[in-house]
Design a protein around this motif. Sequence first.
Motif, PDB file in Angstrom:
ATOM      1  N   UNK A 146       0.828  -1.206   0.000  1.00 34.37           N
ATOM      2  CA  UNK A 146       0.000   0.000   0.000  1.00 34.37           C
ATOM      3  C   UNK A 146       0.865   1.259   0.000  1.00 34.37           C
ATOM      4  N   UNK A 147       1.961   1.254   0.741  1.00 33.81           N
ATOM      5  CA  UNK A 147       2.909   2.372   0.668  1.00 33.81           C
ATOM      6  C   UNK A 147       3.356   2.563  -0.787  1.00 33.81           C
ATOM      7  N   UNK A 148       3.734   1.449  -1.430  1.00 26.86           N
ATOM      8  CA  UNK A 148       4.249   1.512  -2.797  1.00 26.86           C
ATOM      9  C   UNK A 148       3.221   2.108  -3.752  1.00 26.86           C
ATOM     10  N   UNK A 149       1.973   1.667  -3.640  1.00 31.09           N
ATOM     11  CA  UNK A 149       0.914   2.196  -4.515  1.00 31.09           C
ATOM     12  C   UNK A 149       0.711   3.687  -4.266  1.00 31.09           C
ATOM     13  N   UNK A 150       0.732   4.079  -3.021  1.00 28.74           N
ATOM     14  CA  UNK A 150       0.494   5.484  -2.670  1.00 28.74           C
ATOM     15  C   UNK A 150       1.654   6.389  -3.061  1.00 28.74           C
ATOM     16  N   UNK A 151       2.899   5.909  -2.929  1.00 25.62           N
ATOM     17  CA  UNK A 151       4.069   6.706  -3.312  1.00 25.62           C
ATOM     18  C   UNK A 151       3.929   7.228  -4.731  1.00 25.62           C
ATOM     19  N   UNK A 152       3.469   6.342  -5.612  1.00 23.99           N
ATOM     20  CA  UNK A 152       3.450   6.661  -7.035  1.00 23.99           C
ATOM     21  C   UNK A 152       2.069   7.023  -7.559  1.00 23.99           C
ATOM     22  N   UNK A 153       1.116   7.217  -6.659  1.00 21.92           N
ATOM     23  CA  UNK A 153      -0.208   7.659  -7.071  1.00 21.92           C
ATOM     24  C   UNK A 153      -1.015   6.634  -7.851  1.00 21.92           C
ATOM     25  N   UNK A 154      -0.792   5.372  -7.576  1.00 19.57           N
ATOM     26  CA  UNK A 154      -1.529   4.308  -8.269  1.00 19.57           C
ATOM     27  C   UNK A 154      -2.819   4.006  -7.506  1.00 19.57           C
TER      28      UNK A 154
END
Length: 185
Positions: A146-154
């Motif tokens: 979830x961090x990863x998705x949020x970092x890049x606006x996915x």
Amino acid sequence: ADMNTVTAGGGTPLCTAARCGNEETVRVLLMAGADANSGTEDGATPTWIAASFGYVGIVRALVEAGVDANKARNDGWTPLYIACQHGHEACVRLLLERDARVDLADEDGATPLFAACLTGHEACAWLLLERDAKVDLAMQDGATPLHAACWNGHEACARLLVQQGAAVDQADEDGVTPVSYTHLT
């Protein structure tokens, strides 16, 4: 010449055929006894190489030849990980059908689900979640998919993870939560 010798280019002839997308040559080399688990100096196997390019026919030929679908590069990136990172849904599906481990992490603790969410490949993330990928499995630094998705606006990946029960308030080692990056609630 030995068909399993690593060439000056850093891989076996089977690696080269996989990189070039030549399925017929891959099949000929396999029938001639090429070692499907032998790879490049950094550990990339022909399966890893084919999965990175999305060559599903070559991945199929290799897994049918009995390749270890979970054999990782030296950094821990598996064929499933790289297929997820690049959004090669057909390769992801095939590798999962051939028992690729959904939660096998790299040297930093990143899983295929993390890679799919980092790069915004919702379809790949969904395939992993259907195979019971752990939604909150964190890297060594505490970052989750979830961090990863949020970092890049996915947003689509973030919504999928939240729908699957991802913890929106799970902090990484710096105390940062996924909701710090976006408005999920």
